[in-house]
Scaffold this motif. Sequence first.
Motif, mmCIF file in Angstrom:
data_model
loop_
_atom_site.group_PDB
_atom_site.id
_atom_site.type_symbol
_atom_site.label_atom_id
_atom_site.label_comp_id
_atom_site.label_asym_id
_atom_site.label_seq_id
_atom_site.Cartn_x
_atom_site.Cartn_y
_atom_site.Cartn_z
ATOM 1 N N PHE A 218 0.832 -1.206 0.000
ATOM 2 C CA PHE A 218 0.000 0.000 0.000
ATOM 3 C C PHE A 218 0.867 1.257 0.000
ATOM 4 O O PHE A 218 0.539 2.248 -0.655
ATOM 5 N N ARG A 219 1.977 1.222 0.740
ATOM 6 C CA ARG A 219 2.879 2.386 0.739
ATOM 7 C C ARG A 219 3.512 2.575 -0.640
ATOM 8 O O ARG A 219 3.604 3.691 -1.142
ATOM 9 N N LYS A 220 3.932 1.472 -1.238
ATOM 10 C CA LYS A 220 4.607 1.546 -2.530
ATOM 11 C C LYS A 220 3.679 2.047 -3.625
ATOM 12 O O LYS A 220 4.096 2.809 -4.513
ATOM 13 N N TYR A 221 2.407 1.614 -3.601
ATOM 14 C CA TYR A 221 1.463 1.941 -4.681
ATOM 15 C C TYR A 221 0.423 2.975 -4.247
ATOM 16 O O TYR A 221 -0.658 3.036 -4.834
ATOM 17 N N PRO A 234 -4.517 0.098 -4.761
ATOM 18 C CA PRO A 234 -4.668 -1.240 -4.179
ATOM 19 C C PRO A 234 -5.389 -1.243 -2.833
ATOM 20 O O PRO A 234 -6.218 -2.116 -2.565
ATOM 21 N N ARG A 235 -5.079 -0.263 -1.978
ATOM 22 C CA ARG A 235 -5.752 -0.227 -0.677
ATOM 23 C C ARG A 235 -7.257 -0.019 -0.848
ATOM 24 O O ARG A 235 -8.065 -0.695 -0.199
ATOM 25 N N GLY A 268 -0.047 -3.311 -11.820
ATOM 26 C CA GLY A 268 1.372 -3.616 -11.971
ATOM 27 C C GLY A 268 1.999 -4.299 -10.780
ATOM 28 O O GLY A 268 3.226 -4.408 -10.699
ATOM 29 N N LEU A 269 1.189 -4.797 -9.831
ATOM 30 C CA LEU A 269 1.744 -5.469 -8.667
ATOM 31 C C LEU A 269 2.385 -6.793 -9.075
ATOM 32 O O LEU A 269 1.895 -7.487 -9.973
ATOM 33 N N SER A 270 3.469 -7.132 -8.407
ATOM 34 C CA SER A 270 4.069 -8.451 -8.612
ATOM 35 C C SER A 270 3.162 -9.503 -7.985
ATOM 36 O O SER A 270 2.249 -9.192 -7.202
ATOM 37 N N GLN A 271 3.435 -10.773 -8.304
ATOM 38 C CA GLN A 271 2.615 -11.845 -7.748
ATOM 39 C C GLN A 271 2.715 -11.881 -6.223
ATOM 40 O O GLN A 271 1.713 -12.072 -5.527
ATOM 41 N N GLY A 272 3.923 -11.664 -5.692
ATOM 42 C CA GLY A 272 4.099 -11.654 -4.241
ATOM 43 C C GLY A 272 3.370 -10.497 -3.582
ATOM 44 O O GLY A 272 2.824 -10.630 -2.483
#
Length: 666
Positions: A218-221, A234-235, A268-272
Motif C-alpha cells: 500500500f505504501r509503494k502503490y 490497491p488499498r 502492476g503489482l508483482s505476484q508476491g
Amino acid sequence: MKSNTAAFFAETYGSDMPRITFISSPNRDARGSIIPDVIAQAKPKDFTVRRLLRQAEREGAELFFAPVPMSGEGMPSEAQAKDAAVIWADVDQDFTDEQWALIERLDATVNESGGVGRHHVFVPLDVPHPPHVIKELNQALRVALDGDAKQNPASFLRVPGSFNRKGEPVLCRTVRLSSSRQTLPSVRQALRTDASSASEYQRASVAVEDAVSAAETFRKYAGKTAPGLGGMSPRRLLDKANGRFAEGNYDGRHKLASGLTKDLLRIGLSQGEALGVLLECDAATDKWTPAQIAADVARVYSKEVPHQPDGGAESRGLSTSAGVSAEPGVTSADDGGDDVLTDAEDDMESAVSRMMAELLDSSAMDTQEDPEPLIDSWLFVDTVARIVGPPGSMKSFIAIDMSAHVGMGMPWRGNDVKKGPVIYLLAEGSKGAKKRKQAWEKHHRRRMENVLFLGRAIQVLGDEWDVFVEVCKRVKPVLVVLDTQSRITAGSDENSNDSTAFNRVDDIRKVTGACVFVVHHPPKDGKGGRGGSVWIGGLDTELWVEKKGKVATGDCIVTLENEKQKDEADGLKLQFSPKVIDLGVDEKGKRRTSVVLVNPDVGAIAASELSTIERVFRAIRDAQVPPTATEISKAVGIKNVRNYLGDLEKAGKIEAVGSPKRYKPA
C-alpha cells in the motif's frame, strides 16, 4: 564441559541474552517419560548454567531448557512464547552428506543430546521473530534433516554439559558451534525445496512465505491505479472488495477474490505483492488456507497479461471485481479469444487449483502437526469423543471432573491438560450437577472456574442447534461436553446409520477446533455405545466406564478404560473410588451430599490381587532405604512386580525416585 556449555549459550543467544526457562527432571514415570519441574527462569549466563549443572549432577537429574523466552512463570507453553532469534531441530539419526552440507551452509550448532546419532541442531538468527515464524522455520528444518516433531516453541531441549539418563548416563555436548547469525531470507533460501520438483503444496507454501506484506504494498502503490478502475489504488480496491463481501453484494466469493487479483495485476503489482493483499481479502480468507489463496493467485497470474500503458482495461475486457463497474455483478471476461473461460469453467479451474494446493507429498506430510492432547493420552483437541457406561456408573462425574481440570489448567490424574474454556450441556440431570460441582469445589478447595454450564436439552435436529453452535463459536472452548447423547437426539432413529445427527454434533468441532465429548449409554446387555455404527465409525475416541460395588458400603471401584483411540495407543485404564462429600443441610434441614472421584485405597485396587498389592506396598513402606523393583521382587517372592508398582503409582500410594528407579511411599 562448562566452557563448552557457556560457549553454546553465548553463540546461540548472543550478548543480549533473554530470560529462558530451565527444567529439571530428577525422575521418569512408568512409561519412561520425564517428570518436569521448572527450576529457574534466568539469562543463560556462564555462572547461572554452571550452578544449574552442579545442582542437576548432585540430584542425578536431567537438565533441559526451553529455547524460546516465555512471557509468564511456570511450565513453558506455546501460548506464552515470545519472539525468538533461534530455530532448532531434534534429529535421532546420523546426518547424510547432503544434510551435513546444509548444516554447514546454515553455520548451525550441533549438540549430541544422548550419544552418537542423537542431535539437537540450532540456527541462530540475526533478529528475533514471532512464534509462528519460528515454528514454520522449525518445521522446514525438521523436514530437511528428517527430525522429530519438536518444532513447538515450548519444546524441551537438553542443556549441553548435562547427562541424558534415560538409560546409562551419557554426556550431552556441543560438537559443532556456530560463529554467525543468519537472516530470515538466507534461512528460507537454504531450506527451500527445488521449485521444479516441489509439489503444488510446497510451491504455494513458499509463495506464502515470500509474500510482500499488504502494508508495504500500500505504501509503494499509494495513489497508483490503472485505467478503468475509477482511480482506485490497491488499498481502496481491497477495502471495496471487503465491503462488498460484508454486505453480501457479490456473485460468488471466488469471482470477488480472483477479480481483485486481476485488478491488482493491472496496476502492476508483482505476484508476491498481490498475494500479500489477497491474504487480507475477507472473501478469500473466510474459506481458504493461505496455500490455497497462493495457488489461486498463481493461476490468475499465469493466465493474465500484465497491464501495458498503451491499452486500457476496457480494450482487454478485464475484471472490475472490486465493484467499480456500474453493474452489481462481477465480470470475468477475458480477451474474447478461443481460450476464454466461461464463469463455470473459471470457477472449476480455481477450485482445481485450490485442491491441487491441498495435495501433500511425503515431505509436506511431515510438516503437519501431530494430534494435540487436551488431556494427555485420553482426549485430543479437534476431535469427537464419547464416554459410555451403564446408568449409575458415574460417567458424568468423570466428565465434570475432566471439565474442571481442563478449565482450570490442572493436571488430570497425572496427565497434562490444555487449559481453556469449557461448555457443558446438561441435557439431563442438571439439578444433580449443581451438587456435583459443589462437591468438587469443596474437595479441591477452590471454585470451578472457566466452565460454563447450559442446563437444558438442545436438539441436534432442531433450529436451536444452529444457535448453540454459534454460541460455541463465540466462546471458543477447548472442550464441549454433551450430556447425554440420547437427550439431544430426540426424534432421530438411534439405530439407523443416518449420519445427520453425528454431522450436526461435528459442526461444533469444525467451528471451534474443540474436543466434543459426548456422554452416552450402552445397550442393555452389551459394551460400547448404543445405536448404529455411524457414531463409532466417526468417533476419534471412546471411553468405557464400569462401576463395581456400592458407595454406601465403601467397596465401590469405578474403572475408566480407553476403548478406542484413532491416532494414539488405546487400552489405558484408570480406577477411582467415590468419596462422599458433606454439603451441609438444605432449607428443610435435610443433609445434602454428593461424591467426588479420588484415587482408590490400596486394598480396593483389584480384589483378586489384594494380598499381592499389600505385600508389595508393605515391602516399600517397611524398607529402610527405598528399594528397586528387583529388590521388591525378592522381598515378596514374585518374579515381576512392575504391574503392581504401576497400579500403586496410579493410585498415588508410591512414587519413583532416582536412577535406577527406587520406590518410596508417596
